[in-house]
Every structure is written in C-alpha cells, then in structure tokens.
Design an enzyme around this catalytic site. Structure first.
Site, PDB file in Angstrom:
ATOM      1  N   ALA A   1      45.061  42.040  37.646  1.00 49.19           N
ATOM      2  CA  ALA A   1      46.184  42.483  36.827  1.00 49.19           C
ATOM      3  C   ALA A   1      47.410  41.585  36.938  1.00 49.19           C
ATOM      4  CB  ALA A   1      46.573  43.913  37.190  1.00 49.19           C
ATOM      5  N   SER A   2      47.398  40.632  37.851  1.00 52.64           N
ATOM      6  CA  SER A   2      48.563  39.763  38.044  1.00 52.64           C
ATOM      7  C   SER A   2      48.891  38.999  36.765  1.00 52.64           C
ATOM      8  CB  SER A   2      48.287  38.767  39.168  1.00 52.64           C
ATOM      9  OG  SER A   2      49.137  37.641  39.081  1.00 52.64           O
ATOM     10  N   PRO A   3      50.139  39.044  36.303  1.00 45.59           N
ATOM     11  CA  PRO A   3      50.493  38.310  35.081  1.00 45.59           C
ATOM     12  C   PRO A   3      50.271  36.810  35.226  1.00 45.59           C
ATOM     13  CG  PRO A   3      52.456  39.077  36.221  1.00 45.59           C
ATOM     14  CD  PRO A   3      51.288  39.758  36.869  1.00 45.59           C
TER      15      PRO A   3
ATOM     16  N   ARG B   1      46.644  36.005  34.997  1.00 46.22           N
ATOM     17  CA  ARG B   1      46.151  36.157  33.625  1.00 46.22           C
ATOM     18  C   ARG B   1      46.514  34.963  32.756  1.00 46.22           C
ATOM     19  NH1 ARG B   1      48.771  40.714  31.418  1.00 46.22           N
ATOM     20  NH2 ARG B   1      49.952  41.206  33.298  1.00 46.22           N
TER      21      ARG B   1
ATOM     22  N   PHE C   1      44.341  38.105  41.523  1.00 44.87           N
ATOM     23  CA  PHE C   1      44.378  39.552  41.332  1.00 44.87           C
ATOM     24  C   PHE C   1      44.146  39.786  39.846  1.00 44.87           C
ATOM     25  CE2 PHE C   1      47.890  39.706  44.787  1.00 44.87           C
ATOM     26  CZ  PHE C   1      46.946  39.699  45.801  1.00 44.87           C
TER      27      PHE C   1
END
Length: 218
Positions: free
Chosen positions: A11-13, A16, A9
């Site tokens: 935006a998933s931390p 990232r 995903f």
C-alpha cells in the site's frame, strides 16, 4: 533482462509509483513484500541491504538503491531506451518533470497525507489550515491540467506516477471534487492505465478498512 528485486509494502505510495514505472517500461520485478506491522524492514537482514531501513528498495545485480524518485529515474535511464517520454532527455522537458517531483515531495503529498490520510487513521478532524492546504493543492493540479492530458503534456511521465498515488486519497476529501474537473479527468486517465488497478488496489483496501473498521466482538 535480469529481474530486479523490489522490497516493498503493497500500500505504500512510494512503492506503488515505482511499480507503475516498472510496469510502464515492461521491466519485471521480483517482489519482496515486507510487512510494516511485523517490522520486517527493521530486521538485521534488511538493515544489511538498506541501513536506512526504508522501502522501496531495489537490488539490480550488485547495485542497491532506495528512494522512490531515484529508483524511477534509474529504471527509465537503464531500461527506457535512447529517449523515453516517462523521463525525457530534453533538458527543459526533464526539468518540468523534476519540478513536479519536487513539488509533490515538498507540498502536494504532504497535504494529502496530513489532511486526508492521517485524520482517517487517527480518527481526528483536520484543522482549518490543513483543509486550506489541500484545497490549494487540488486547485494547483486542476490549473496545471487545464490544457494537458497528463501533468507535463500528452504523455504520462514519472511525475504522474509520483503524484497520482497521493491524489488517490481524494475520495477521503470532504469537499466537492467536481470543483476540480481537469484533475479528476487526469485521475480517470491514470486509472485507465492497464496496470493501475493491480498496483494500487492494496491502498484502496487499507483505507476502506480504516474508514469502516470491523465491529468489536462483545
């Protein structure tokens, strides 16, 4: 070097932090974007790849792996050379990185999530106890960085990648971030990494939408 497939995903931390690790190593990723809203990760096709139905998940040849910290360690172990400062082979230096990875997973990221991110999403107000936890977390990072450029010393490590994706929620904090000058200087150094903005922009975009939702049509 064969491309590694990364299911993620944007935006998933956790996704990232994996992407920053790959960027730092120069490892190309074949990005397989999933949609949380479309529940792509729950599809039968993805469940065959990962029965836990979570991202990030990588496929490297005939090897499949999930859990971001395991993936980061794997990438450095396979592609980082004989000794890589992202995850040093020296036992004590590596232990410092591992300690911070555990602290982030058990304490720091949870404080950022429950106190800064969830209240924005849910249009709620964090409790006094939650606010105290996030202040404690910021103070801990600020103290840790008193005499360091990065979390364990002069070199960035996968611990920095793991923790900065949670720290990025600092702009949602109602307090004064100038109270944490060491932490903010570290955050600025992380943002200056050549791949930081590319990897993390999706997070900032989503949070901005949560803070300023589009007006409903009459």
């Amino acid at each position: 070097m064969a491309n590694i497939q990364l299911y993620f995903f944007p935006a998933s931390p956790f996704c990232r932090s994996v992407r920053m690790t790959a960027k730092a190593l120069g490892v190309p990723l074949e990005l397989k974007q999933r949609s949380y809203h479309n529940k792509d990760h729950l599809s039968p096709e993805f469940t065959k790849i990962n029965p836990d139905q979570i991202v990030p998940t990588i496929i490297d040849g005939d090897f499949t792996l999930w859990e971001s910290r395991a993936i980061m360690r794997y990438l450095v172990g396979k592609y980082g050379g004989e000794d890589n400062s992202l995850y040093p082979r020296d036992l004590q230096k590596r232990a410092e990185v591992d300690r911070l990875l555990d602290y982030d997973l058990g304490v720091f990221y949870r404080a950022m999530l429950e106190t800064l991110m969830w209240p924005v999403r849910n249009r709620s107000t964090p409790t006094k106890e939650q606010q105290e936890q996030v202040v404690k977390a910021f103070n801990r990072i600020n103290t840790l960085l008193k005499d360091k450029k990065f979390l364990t010393g002069d070199n960035v490590t996968i611990a920095d990648f793991a923790m900065v994706v949670g720290f990025a929620a600092e702009f949602l904090f109602q307090g004064n971030m100038s109270d944490y000058p060491n932490a903010m200087a570290w955050y600025k150094r992380m943002q200056e990494l050549p791949y930081y903005q590319e990897v993390n922009q999706a997070f900032y975009d989503i949070v901005e939408k949560m803070r300023n939702p589009p007006a409903e049509k009459s």
